[in-house]
Design a protein around this motif. Sequence first.
Motif, PDB file in Angstrom:
ATOM      1  N   ARG A   1      -5.337  -3.862   3.376  1.00  0.00           N
ATOM      2  CA  ARG A   1      -4.861  -2.540   3.774  1.00  0.00           C
ATOM      3  C   ARG A   1      -5.262  -1.500   2.813  1.00  0.00           C
ATOM      4  O   ARG A   1      -5.526  -0.399   2.957  1.00  0.00           O
ATOM      5  CB  ARG A   1      -3.382  -2.316   3.937  1.00  0.00           C
ATOM      6  CG  ARG A   1      -2.707  -2.961   5.268  1.00  0.00           C
ATOM      7  CD  ARG A   1      -1.543  -2.774   5.289  1.00  0.00           C
ATOM      8  NE  ARG A   1      -0.606  -3.391   6.273  1.00  0.00           N
ATOM      9  CZ  ARG A   1       0.555  -3.390   6.536  1.00  0.00           C
ATOM     10  NH1 ARG A   1       1.397  -2.831   5.536  1.00  0.00           N
ATOM     11  NH2 ARG A   1       1.094  -3.679   7.738  1.00  0.00           N
ATOM     12  N   ARG A   2      -4.960  -2.071   1.317  1.00  0.00           N
ATOM     13  CA  ARG A   2      -5.254  -1.093   0.258  1.00  0.00           C
ATOM     14  C   ARG A   2      -6.922  -0.597   0.225  1.00  0.00           C
ATOM     15  O   ARG A   2      -7.040   0.398   0.075  1.00  0.00           O
ATOM     16  CB  ARG A   2      -4.840  -1.647  -1.047  1.00  0.00           C
ATOM     17  CG  ARG A   2      -3.505  -1.687  -1.189  1.00  0.00           C
ATOM     18  CD  ARG A   2      -3.166  -2.340  -2.696  1.00  0.00           C
ATOM     19  NE  ARG A   2      -3.412  -1.166  -3.584  1.00  0.00           N
ATOM     20  CZ  ARG A   2      -2.337  -0.369  -3.977  1.00  0.00           C
ATOM     21  NH1 ARG A   2      -0.915  -0.658  -3.268  1.00  0.00           N
ATOM     22  NH2 ARG A   2      -2.239   0.369  -4.526  1.00  0.00           N
TER      23      ARG A   2
ATOM     24  N   PRO B   1       0.849  -1.146   0.000  1.00  0.00           N
ATOM     25  CA  PRO B   1      -0.254  -0.065   0.031  1.00  0.00           C
ATOM     26  C   PRO B   1       0.972   1.292   0.035  1.00  0.00           C
ATOM     27  O   PRO B   1       0.167   2.336  -0.363  1.00  0.00           O
ATOM     28  CB  PRO B   1      -0.662  -0.242   1.170  1.00  0.00           C
ATOM     29  CG  PRO B   1      -0.183  -1.212   1.969  1.00  0.00           C
ATOM     30  CD  PRO B   1       0.541  -1.945   1.103  1.00  0.00           C
TER      31      PRO B   1
ATOM     32  N   ARG C   1      -7.640   1.908   2.929  1.00  0.00           N
ATOM     33  CA  ARG C   1      -7.350   3.283   2.735  1.00  0.00           C
ATOM     34  C   ARG C   1      -7.952   3.773   1.217  1.00  0.00           C
ATOM     35  O   ARG C   1      -7.542   4.874   0.578  1.00  0.00           O
ATOM     36  CB  ARG C   1      -5.688   3.353   2.430  1.00  0.00           C
ATOM     37  CG  ARG C   1      -4.936   2.839   3.619  1.00  0.00           C
ATOM     38  CD  ARG C   1      -3.514   3.020   3.518  1.00  0.00           C
ATOM     39  NE  ARG C   1      -2.816   2.269   4.461  1.00  0.00           N
ATOM     40  CZ  ARG C   1      -1.578   2.240   4.854  1.00  0.00           C
ATOM     41  NH1 ARG C   1      -0.905   2.638   3.500  1.00  0.00           N
ATOM     42  NH2 ARG C   1      -0.771   1.637   5.470  1.00  0.00           N
TER      43      ARG C   1
ATOM     44  N   ASP D   1      -2.044  -7.119   2.227  1.00  0.00           N
ATOM     45  CA  ASP D   1      -1.857  -5.790   1.462  1.00  0.00           C
ATOM     46  C   ASP D   1      -3.211  -5.301   0.859  1.00  0.00           C
ATOM     47  O   ASP D   1      -3.379  -4.206   1.118  1.00  0.00           O
ATOM     48  CB  ASP D   1      -0.946  -6.034   0.380  1.00  0.00           C
ATOM     49  CG  ASP D   1       0.574  -5.977   0.819  1.00  0.00           C
ATOM     50  OD1 ASP D   1       1.093  -5.526   1.935  1.00  0.00           O
ATOM     51  OD2 ASP D   1       1.741  -6.381  -0.056  1.00  0.00           O
TER      52      ASP D   1
ATOM     53  N   LEU E   1      -7.527   2.597  -1.674  1.00  0.00           N
ATOM     54  CA  LEU E   1      -6.622   2.494  -2.804  1.00  0.00           C
ATOM     55  C   LEU E   1      -7.153   1.708  -3.913  1.00  0.00           C
ATOM     56  O   LEU E   1      -7.773   0.566  -3.587  1.00  0.00           O
ATOM     57  CB  LEU E   1      -5.249   2.067  -2.281  1.00  0.00           C
ATOM     58  CG  LEU E   1      -4.476   3.236  -1.464  1.00  0.00           C
ATOM     59  CD1 LEU E   1      -3.358   2.501  -0.548  1.00  0.00           C
ATOM     60  CD2 LEU E   1      -4.260   4.333  -1.886  1.00  0.00           C
TER      61      LEU E   1
END
Lengths: 190, 329
Positions: free
Chosen positions: B272-273, B50, B276, B269, B278
């Motif tokens: 987490r992305r 990320p 956020r 990952d 993303l």
Amino acid sequence: MAYYSTNEFKGGLKIMLDGDPYTIVENEFVKPGKGQAFNRVRVRNLKTGRVVEKTFKSGDTVEAADVHDTDMQYLYNDGEEWHFMDPTSFEQMTADANAVGDAAKWIKEEDICKVTLWNNVPLTIEAPNFVILAITETDPGLKGDTSGGGGKPATLETGAVVRVPLFVQTGELIKVDTRTGEYVSRAKET
Amino acid sequence: MGLDDWSSCAEPRVLRARAAMLARIRAFFSEREVLEVETPLLSQAGATDPALASLCCHEACGGSAPDGRATLYLQTSPEFPMKRLLAGGVGSIYQICKVFRAGERGRLHHPEFTMLEWYRPGWTYQALMNELAELVRVVLERPALPVASMGYRDLFTDHLGVDPWTSTVADLRARAAELGIADAERLDLDHDAWLDLLLSVGLEPRLGCDTMTFVIDYPPSQAALARVQTRGEIAVAERFELYLDGIELANGFQELTDAAEQQARFIRDRERRQRRGLAAIPPDQRLLAALSAGLPAASGVAVGLDRLLMIGLGAQRIDEVLAFPIERA
């Protein structure tokens, strides 16, 4: 409402912070190779002139400040407010003492000033770099002194007081640098 | 945009110094019988980390998308294809290539930069750190440049008085505020981001003054692609970073070779992305297949060559060592 991402940050960008308009003075991007990136910025409050530091997570967005500069002609002061006119559209605007600030000492009717507008309201007024003003009062000084050494205070038609050479007399026109408040030379009517 | 910015801002000595650096690196590895390789800059898989943003290309044909187009990712590092070569038994390899990171622009950052990456099968990360130090001495022509090494944990406890393994977000925020970091009271950061801020602002600028300084053994949450080992009562990621004159020059790992753990990190990952907001990035399934087939124990490191050149020339900004910064590209 417009927003800027930190990716768009650069010197001169106008942003809103805590309800006040700011301009970015300096933008520094820091990021450990495998970690969170940050933008460390120095910003100037356009109302107060104060410069402060801010830290943003990179990728964050901030509201854009609707701030732009325009040239306007100073018309008159009504005792409370200063009136300006856009010389192309003839639109008129008023600025309060807070916005006019130091420029009040230097401007007279018909001068073209740089007006910084925030949401189309004058935020700051900048006097022209050089103005020509009449001396309304100064001591006669010593006869024959043309060297200009020493100097004396002179009151100008706008009320400002500047130091002038001894040979300059009441009623004469002088050129003043408004950024330093210093006498430049004697002047002829423009 | 006028036409007055066609010429390079780099002085001729900069271009010559870059060429000399590349020649020295190739001679260094040739002597050690490390094979130079090239792998694709464009890949169907991207970097899932990320902290990294990939630049994408859209290829007109051969794609699997409904419109026949394929999204290809410009690499953020050549790590995955190089590991696939290692799994195939190629032996020690190095590569000098361009890598791309969206949104990274600053005094030490440029969205396109030159990376040197190499792998040593069978080597420990300590052995690789020694070889990296030797390479830097050769490139900079400073044979006596000293080396120091300190744990990530000691770095924080000695210099900032906070322990990255046991401190809370509140502890780190308070320390940042004491250091005078602007907005420490307002920023909404997770534990790792606070560590990153303290490292970037409070520690990095004074790391590696006239000494190559290795920071080693990172918190497991910052393992990236490093192997995690238990040391006493804590787990550490066997990862190192090299600093010289306040500049982060290199990042290396005792490489993760476990396919199941690699897959778990891809999934972490992705989560987490998502949190956020993303974009989702397809993980490299071929890397997972290679790890399953068997990646030999290995250490690897990536070096930012533009920054190394900056240090060699005493440059203050990365732009000074580029023929054409992105604004003129």
